[in-house]
Design a protein around this motif. Structure first.
Motif, PDB file in Angstrom:
ATOM      1  N   PHE A 138      14.044  -7.072  -0.874  1.00  0.00           N
ATOM      2  CA  PHE A 138      13.385  -7.909  -2.011  1.00  0.00           C
ATOM      3  C   PHE A 138      12.668  -6.004  -2.325  1.00  0.00           C
ATOM      4  CE2 PHE A 138       9.017  -8.098  -3.748  1.00  0.00           C
ATOM      5  CZ  PHE A 138       9.368  -8.372  -4.359  1.00  0.00           C
ATOM      6  N   GLU A 141      15.205  -4.121  -3.759  1.00  0.00           N
ATOM      7  CA  GLU A 141      15.277  -4.265  -5.239  1.00  0.00           C
ATOM      8  C   GLU A 141      13.716  -3.978  -5.689  1.00  0.00           C
ATOM      9  OE1 GLU A 141      16.690  -8.624  -5.128  1.00  0.00           O
ATOM     10  OE2 GLU A 141      18.527  -8.232  -4.435  1.00  0.00           O
ATOM     11  N   ASN A 142      13.611  -3.501  -5.548  1.00  0.00           N
ATOM     12  CA  ASN A 142      12.688  -2.808  -6.502  1.00  0.00           C
ATOM     13  C   ASN A 142      11.214  -1.961  -6.370  1.00  0.00           C
ATOM     14  OD1 ASN A 142      11.345  -6.167  -8.594  1.00  0.00           O
ATOM     15  ND2 ASN A 142      12.628  -6.322  -5.911  1.00  0.00           N
ATOM     16  N   GLU A 196       4.353 -12.709  -2.286  1.00  0.00           N
ATOM     17  CA  GLU A 196       6.216 -13.198  -2.729  1.00  0.00           C
ATOM     18  C   GLU A 196       6.906 -14.505  -1.630  1.00  0.00           C
ATOM     19  OE1 GLU A 196       9.242 -13.397  -5.085  1.00  0.00           O
ATOM     20  OE2 GLU A 196       7.452 -12.561  -5.444  1.00  0.00           O
TER      21      GLU A 196
END
Length: 262
Positions: free
Chosen positions: A171, A174-175, A188
């Motif tokens: 995560f 990807e962010n 999250e």
């Protein structure tokens, strides 16, 4: 050049223990985790890649090579187009125990001498046997590596197979452009901040913020070398609202300003 499928390399490299094994591959290839009985030098010409071991991720930028000691499980991935991937698998000899260089995984700069020597090996393919001119040339490459490879690239990123933390790392990767915090990432995955802190420390011996900073700098290195993005765009795309903060962090970790690294 001999025509063979990439998967056959995994079987061919160690077939003759006393040989060097050379291959130059122009197309994308995908290997699972694997290991060899031979030390490995890989140079990605005109591109960049990531080297993955069981516990770390290494960024392999342009004009650098990776050294993987015998017996280390690894694989590497292209992230940007490459002209050739040039790899030499070296026979084992007394040098492997006499110099600590050969026992450490690392990413090192390629100077002009080593680059010319690597490119010269394109005249050989597959096994290079003792007693041949090619073998003597490859041995010369191996012998000079400790002398010309004193400073490895300083950034490596720890990783883990921990089932609770692995999706968190994915995560984050990807962010990276987002404003990530312990609170936002914890929400999250329904983890408290305390739980997330403990997971990072106990699993990878690194803090959440240290990991985030390293991940952003490795992404920035790729952008700097392989895209036309400006430094301000790269700062923004790696989660920094201030170019000066981005530049200062990059300098502290890499030892160069982003403009110099580029």
């Amino acid at each position: 050049m001999t025509a063979f499928k990439p998967a056959l390399i995994l079987e061919s490299v160690d077939e003759i223990p006393e040989s060097a094994y050379i291959w130059h591959w122009k197309t994308e290839h995908h290997f699972p985790f694997h290991k060899h009985n031979k030390g490995q030098l890989t140079y990605v010409e005109g591109g960049a890649a990531f080297l993955y071991t069981r516990d770390k991720t290494y960024f392999l930028p342009a004009r650098h090579y990776m050294w993987v000691p015998p017996g280390v499980e690894h694989y590497f991935q292209h992230r940007y187009p490459a002209n050739y991937v040039r790899t030499i698998y070296f026979f084992t000899d007394e040098d492997d125990t006499s110099d600590p260089f050969y026992t450490r995984t690392g990413i090192y700069p390629v100077n002009n001498l080593l680059l010319e020597m690597i490119l010269y090996t394109s005249k050989w393919d597959g096994n290079v046997l003792p007693g041949t001119k090619g073998y003597r040339f490859v041995k010369a490459i191996k012998n000079i590596l400790p002398d010309i490879s004193e400073q490895p690239l300083p950034i490596t990123l720890p990783t883990t197979e921990n089932t609770r933390l692995k999706p968190v790392l994915k995560f984050i990767q990807e962010n990276l452009a987002e404003s990530l915090t312990l609170e936002s990432v914890g929400q999250e995955f329904n983890y408290s901040e305390r739980t997330l802190i403990r997971l990072f420390r106990s699993t990878m011996d690194i803090s959440f913020f240290q990991y985030l900073k390293l991940a952003r700098m490795i992404r920035a290195m790729g952008y700097l070398l392989e895209t036309d993005k400006t430094i301000s765009e790269i700062a923004w795309d790696t989660g920094y609202n201030s170019v000066s903060a981005f530049s200062n962090t990059f300098y502290k970790l890499v030892g160069k300003r982003p403009s110099d690294f580029q």
